[in-house]
Design an enzyme around this catalytic site. Sequence first.
Site, mmCIF file in Angstrom:
data_model
loop_
_atom_site.group_PDB
_atom_site.id
_atom_site.type_symbol
_atom_site.label_atom_id
_atom_site.label_comp_id
_atom_site.label_asym_id
_atom_site.label_seq_id
_atom_site.Cartn_x
_atom_site.Cartn_y
_atom_site.Cartn_z
ATOM 1 N N ARG A 1 0.817 -1.214 0.000
ATOM 2 C CA ARG A 1 0.000 0.000 0.000
ATOM 3 C C ARG A 1 0.855 1.271 0.000
ATOM 4 N NH1 ARG A 1 -2.955 0.143 5.875
ATOM 5 N NH2 ARG A 1 -1.131 -0.068 7.197
ATOM 6 N N SER B 1 -6.368 3.557 4.574
ATOM 7 C CA SER B 1 -5.968 2.144 4.525
ATOM 8 C C SER B 1 -5.137 1.837 3.285
ATOM 9 C CB SER B 1 -7.201 1.235 4.510
ATOM 10 O OG SER B 1 -7.866 1.290 5.744
ATOM 11 N N GLU C 1 -18.953 2.617 -4.575
ATOM 12 C CA GLU C 1 -18.018 2.201 -5.623
ATOM 13 C C GLU C 1 -18.600 2.297 -7.029
ATOM 14 O OE1 GLU C 1 -18.503 0.552 -2.808
ATOM 15 O OE2 GLU C 1 -16.552 0.691 -1.813
#
Lengths: 162, 99
Positions: free
Chosen positions: B5, B32, B53
Amino acid sequence: MALGARLRGEKFHTFVMIGDGELQEGMIWEALDVAPRYKLGNLTAILDWNGLQQFGWVLAINEEHRGDRKDPWPGIDLRGIFERLGWRCLEINGHDFSQIIPALESSKASGDSDQPTMIIAHTVKGKGVRFTEGKHEWHSKVATKEELKIIAEELGIQEALV
Amino acid sequence: MKAMRDVWGDTLVELGNSNPNVLVLDADLANSTKADKFAKAHPERFLQMGIAEQNFVGAAVGLASVGYIPWLSSFAVFFTHRALDPIRMLVAQTHANVS
């Protein structure tokens, strides 16, 4: 696209057509939620509220409605919901150009405001032809040649154009 | 080894540095996914689209249509499962420049 216009400082207005049946889809509500957050006064949605979807639900006995199946949003105050989400709402008869044109002009005139516009257009499915008006089956049905002749006649369209 | 990430966040920042048309759209996971690095580096080009989304894919197509290069950032499981229809209908069929 309206968000892009805002970021770019472009002046064009974005118009979107949505259906009352389609309004059951979750994705539309995602957009209804986010557009006022970005203060998209340059966005107008036109809701074609014709009161019927492709198959829908059967009417209750003695239930009054302009269509032969239940309204996709029976008795629901969509205007109130849209307004509380932050949309400016205009309600019109969707078959009347003397109401349609001012509503579109009002939308464009408020392009610099911080509220998107929802034009709630009350309409009748299959309008103008005796045997299609208010009939859900014409959501997805193809007319026969004979039916096309009658439709052309009732709408005053030259048959050659059909 | 660098966490995946962190690579994602740093790469988005680099893309943003190299092209002023690069935008990042987030579905409320930036802290995140480390897309928050982009939010810090280029706040005016970071668009929080909420936990939605399907619509963030649609919004990206609209942004691409006016010349932006939108990057969508989310978890693969949400992105590919919840938004598969908009990915197919809105991005793939229009060949929109959405990443």
